[in-house]
Design a protein around this motif. Structure first.
Motif, PDB file in Angstrom:
ATOM      1  N   VAL A 139       8.542  20.424  -3.614  1.00  0.00           N
ATOM      2  CA  VAL A 139       8.596  19.418  -3.418  1.00  0.00           C
ATOM      3  C   VAL A 139      10.085  18.817  -4.466  1.00  0.00           C
ATOM      4  O   VAL A 139      10.702  19.075  -5.072  1.00  0.00           O
TER       5      VAL A 139
ATOM      6  N   GLU B 271       8.547  13.212   4.502  1.00  0.00           N
ATOM      7  CA  GLU B 271       7.429  14.719   4.749  1.00  0.00           C
ATOM      8  C   GLU B 271       7.662  15.655   5.516  1.00  0.00           C
ATOM      9  O   GLU B 271       8.177  15.159   6.830  1.00  0.00           O
TER      10      GLU B 271
ATOM     11  N   SER C 240      13.315   2.777  -3.240  1.00  0.00           N
ATOM     12  CA  SER C 240      12.345   4.157  -3.328  1.00  0.00           C
ATOM     13  C   SER C 240      12.866   4.761  -1.222  1.00  0.00           C
ATOM     14  O   SER C 240      12.250   3.493  -0.436  1.00  0.00           O
ATOM     15  N   PHE C 241      12.294   5.630  -1.626  1.00  0.00           N
ATOM     16  CA  PHE C 241      12.755   6.244   0.097  1.00  0.00           C
ATOM     17  C   PHE C 241      11.766   7.586  -0.121  1.00  0.00           C
ATOM     18  O   PHE C 241      11.652   8.528  -0.823  1.00  0.00           O
ATOM     19  N   TYR C 242      11.280   8.307   1.006  1.00  0.00           N
ATOM     20  CA  TYR C 242      10.618   9.605   0.880  1.00  0.00           C
ATOM     21  C   TYR C 242      10.170   9.963   2.600  1.00  0.00           C
ATOM     22  O   TYR C 242      10.064   9.578   3.375  1.00  0.00           O
TER      23      TYR C 242
ATOM     24  N   GLN D 149       7.057  16.726  -0.174  1.00  0.00           N
ATOM     25  CA  GLN D 149       7.155  15.325   0.212  1.00  0.00           C
ATOM     26  C   GLN D 149       9.525  15.220  -0.385  1.00  0.00           C
ATOM     27  O   GLN D 149       9.991  16.274  -1.381  1.00  0.00           O
TER      28      GLN D 149
ATOM     29  N   THR E 118      14.390   7.173   7.588  1.00  0.00           N
ATOM     30  CA  THR E 118      12.218   6.046   7.072  1.00  0.00           C
ATOM     31  C   THR E 118      13.458   4.982   6.223  1.00  0.00           C
ATOM     32  O   THR E 118      14.405   4.788   6.311  1.00  0.00           O
TER      33      THR E 118
ATOM     34  N   SER F 147      12.303  15.621  -5.918  1.00  0.00           N
ATOM     35  CA  SER F 147      12.399  14.348  -5.993  1.00  0.00           C
ATOM     36  C   SER F 147      13.804  14.089  -7.351  1.00  0.00           C
ATOM     37  O   SER F 147      13.891  14.786  -7.812  1.00  0.00           O
TER      38      SER F 147
ATOM     39  N   THR G  73      16.396  10.509  -8.247  1.00  0.00           N
ATOM     40  CA  THR G  73      17.173   9.336  -9.063  1.00  0.00           C
ATOM     41  C   THR G  73      18.550   9.421  -8.528  1.00  0.00           C
ATOM     42  O   THR G  73      19.007  10.398  -9.286  1.00  0.00           O
TER      43      THR G  73
ATOM     44  N   THR H 100      14.830   7.745  -5.271  1.00  0.00           N
ATOM     45  CA  THR H 100      14.478   6.405  -6.077  1.00  0.00           C
ATOM     46  C   THR H 100      16.577   5.881  -6.418  1.00  0.00           C
ATOM     47  O   THR H 100      17.289   6.485  -6.891  1.00  0.00           O
TER      48      THR H 100
ATOM     49  N   LYS I 292      11.217  12.643  -2.043  1.00  0.00           N
ATOM     50  CA  LYS I 292      11.530  11.332  -2.278  1.00  0.00           C
ATOM     51  C   LYS I 292      13.481  11.015  -3.141  1.00  0.00           C
ATOM     52  O   LYS I 292      13.166  12.080  -4.254  1.00  0.00           O
TER      53      LYS I 292
END
Length: 443
Positions: A93, A63, A59-61, A22, A53, A95, A97, A26, A24
């Motif tokens: 992964v 895969e 937020s978005f993610y 993933q 997406t 992630s 911000t 923010t 992700k």
């Protein structure tokens, strides 16, 4: 038992093939104009689309399969301006911000060792470099022995930072970027600002390996090339500035031995000068660098499209064309100003705006319209042109492939271009309102 093992292995391999990682993001603070995020992979300095997406609750993610190739990826969240963020993906992964208006400066990674270590390195190296530079600048004003000693200490502290992060990132994707990011610094403090700048320019690519496939398949080399050409070369004298640009482009493009990379960097640099509407530099690079590439690397279509882009620049003569019974744009001498309009009978905006423009221009007797319709046939055009009596109505068959449209680099309709009596481009309005405002200011 054997049958059960085969089935188990099959299930495990199937699960592995569908395993996902993933990515992700923010956005903080969130902006309502941001609705979609698009994921790209960077290859040879260019972005290659993967998927998109919708952004939900800031937020978005994405895969992606764990088998996806490692490298630099990009999330685009705005189509104009600073609207993207680059990151490293290496089978983990990711992630993060970030502030959408300052993505590079504000991004924080909650997951991803690759990006965490590279981000930490960039911040540490920046702090160390800024301190070293501040000592050097102070020395220019007051060349004291104390400053020289402080410089030596700061120089070796920065070296230690570099060694530390290269050691920590060994065998990681981030290592390639950490190694290549380090900036050249003189071992001893420098007395002259000119010598200081020359040292940076002459050693700018000292730590960059242009054969490193990780760097090639990222935006890194492109960013460094643009920095070198546009941020290290400045003069208030236009002629000197052009010579600095030409010298830096030559220096930059002689480094890569890979002709594919040479081609990519050449095209990217050309596009930067196109954005600046620097006609002279675009033509110079096309002639002296692009056309010197191996024949298989060149494209006449690319040259044609590039020249079309710079033909539609403020102050340049509008591309000439003929229509009707030997009428020619360059020889028209009937009015003080001309508006070249590209439209289509299948364009709803055109069918609304052109009648409005026709009525508006009745108060402007010194403005003539050359109305070029991009059509597949003349069926609808024949019905509509009586509505524009007094204009020069031109039928451009072939639509987007029409030679007039191509010479003006027309990408959408309606397109408006305002010319003076000598057919030089004086206004390139983005829309009908800007066109009306421009016409209202004509003398």
């Amino acid at each position: 038992m054997l049958k059960k093992r085969i089935i188990l292995l099959f299930l495990l391999s199937s699960l592995m093939s569908f395993a996902q990682h993933q990515i992700k993001g923010t956005i903080e603070p969130f902006s309502k104009d941001i609705k979609w995020a698009m994921l790209y992979q960077i290859k040879e300095g260019k972005q290659h689309y993967i998927k998109n997406t919708k952004i939900d609750n800031k937020s978005f993610y994405f895969e992606i399969p764990q088998t996806s190739s490692s490298g630099m990826y990009r999330v685009v969240y705005r189509l104009k301006g600073e609207g993207f963020i680059d990151f490293l993906y290496n089978k983990e992964v990711v992630s993060f911000t970030f502030n959408p208006d300052y993505p590079e400066e504000t991004v924080r990674y909650s997951k991803s060792k690759e990006n965490q270590i590279y981000k930490a390195y960039l911040q540490s190296a920046l702090n160390g470099q800024q301190y070293l530079d501040s000592i050097q600048i102070t020395y220019f004003k007051d060349p004291s022995p104390v400053a020289a000693v402080l410089y030596q200490e700061a120089y070796y502290e920065l070296k230690d930072i570099q060694k530390q992060y290269q050691k920590e990132s060994k065998n990681m994707l981030a290592f390639h970027f950490i190694q290549a990011t380090q900036r050249y610094n003189s071992k001893t403090i420098i007395s002259s600002p000119q010598d200081y700048l020359e040292g940076i320019k002459n050693n700018f690519f000292q730590h960059i390996n242009f054969d490193d496939s990780v760097l090639v398949n990222s935006s890194f080399l492109v960013d460094r090339a643009i920095d070198y050409i546009f941020n290290l070369n400045y003069s208030q004298d236009p002629k000197t500035q052009k010579n600095l640009y030409k010298e830096s482009v030559k220096n930059m493009l002689t480094i890569p031995k890979n002709t594919d990379l040479q081609k990519d960097l050449t095209e990217i640099i050309i596009e930067e000068f196109v954005k600046l509407e620097d006609v002279e530099m675009v033509k110079y690079i096309l002639e002296n660098h692009y056309k010197q590439l191996p024949a298989e690397q060149q494209s006449n279509l690319y040259i044609e499209k590039t020249l079309a882009k710079i033909s539609i620049v403020l102050g340049e003569l509008a591309p000439d064309f003929t229509w009707g019974e030997n009428k020619q744009l360059s020889t028209l001498q009937t009015h003080k100003n001309y508006i070249v309009v590209f439209w289509s009978t299948g364009c709803s905006h055109c069918k609304k705006q052109l009648p409005e423009l026709y009525a508006f221009l009745k108060d402007y007797k010194d403005v003539q319209v050359i109305n070029v319709a991009l059509e597949e046939n003349n069926k609808e055009w024949t019905k509509l042109i009586p509505n524009f009596e007094g204009w020069e109505n031109v039928l451009g068959l072939g639509k987007w492939k029409n030679t007039i449209a191509k010479s003006y680099n027309v990408e959408f309709t309606p397109t408006y271009i305002v010319l003076n009596a000598n057919k030089r481009i004086i206004v390139l309005p983005d829309n009908y309102k800007e066109l009306k405002d421009a016409v209202s200011r004509l003398k």
